[in-house]
Write a protein that holds these residues in place. Sequence first.
Motif, mmCIF file in Angstrom:
data_model
loop_
_atom_site.group_PDB
_atom_site.id
_atom_site.type_symbol
_atom_site.label_atom_id
_atom_site.label_comp_id
_atom_site.label_asym_id
_atom_site.label_seq_id
_atom_site.Cartn_x
_atom_site.Cartn_y
_atom_site.Cartn_z
ATOM 1 N N GLY A 35 52.241 -54.859 -51.065
ATOM 2 C CA GLY A 35 51.677 -55.675 -49.865
ATOM 3 C C GLY A 35 51.536 -57.281 -50.544
ATOM 4 N N THR A 36 50.935 -58.063 -49.683
ATOM 5 C CA THR A 36 50.579 -59.533 -50.187
ATOM 6 C C THR A 36 49.448 -59.376 -51.253
ATOM 7 N N GLU A 37 48.549 -58.723 -51.307
ATOM 8 C CA GLU A 37 47.469 -58.694 -52.293
ATOM 9 C C GLU A 37 47.854 -58.126 -53.292
ATOM 10 N N LEU A 38 48.763 -57.080 -53.617
ATOM 11 C CA LEU A 38 49.398 -56.773 -54.922
ATOM 12 C C LEU A 38 50.404 -57.726 -55.461
ATOM 13 N N ALA A 39 51.140 -58.244 -54.573
ATOM 14 C CA ALA A 39 51.882 -59.398 -55.169
ATOM 15 C C ALA A 39 51.191 -60.580 -55.746
ATOM 16 N N LEU A 40 50.129 -61.071 -54.940
ATOM 17 C CA LEU A 40 49.651 -61.965 -55.616
ATOM 18 C C LEU A 40 48.726 -61.680 -57.044
ATOM 19 N N THR A 41 48.224 -60.427 -56.793
ATOM 20 C CA THR A 41 47.408 -60.210 -58.255
ATOM 21 C C THR A 41 48.660 -59.844 -59.421
ATOM 22 N N LEU A 42 49.505 -59.103 -59.074
ATOM 23 C CA LEU A 42 50.514 -58.858 -60.179
ATOM 24 C C LEU A 42 51.252 -60.259 -60.507
ATOM 25 N N GLY A 43 51.606 -60.869 -59.915
ATOM 26 C CA GLY A 43 52.323 -62.187 -60.024
ATOM 27 C C GLY A 43 51.509 -63.135 -60.945
#
Length: 108
Positions: free
Chosen positions: A57-65
């Motif tokens: 989701g958006t949260e994981l995409a932001l954190t992982l990025g």
Amino acid sequence: LLSQIPEITFDDILILPGKSTIPINEDVAKIDISTKITKTLKLKIPITSAPMLNVSGTELALTLGKLGGMSFIHNYQSFDNQINMVITVSRNKVPVAASLDFSNPDVR
């Protein structure tokens, strides 16, 4: 040259939780674990998320990025939701990928 590198899978490695005994010094800080996804896209860490409904989701995409990895946005949602997720993540200047179906006339 590549044929000399042994191939391994997740089943070949067991990582146990615990404190590392490797001393942190300037040599360890110089280790480069980056990898290229494409000719022009380089990740600082070789970690990507799977394009799964309850994972990417958006949260994981932001954190992982922000950590140097990349997320693949799942396509089991509406086209508009996927676009909004990609826009939100891209605004933070982190890599993200989505599998958008442009062949569907309803989403053009």
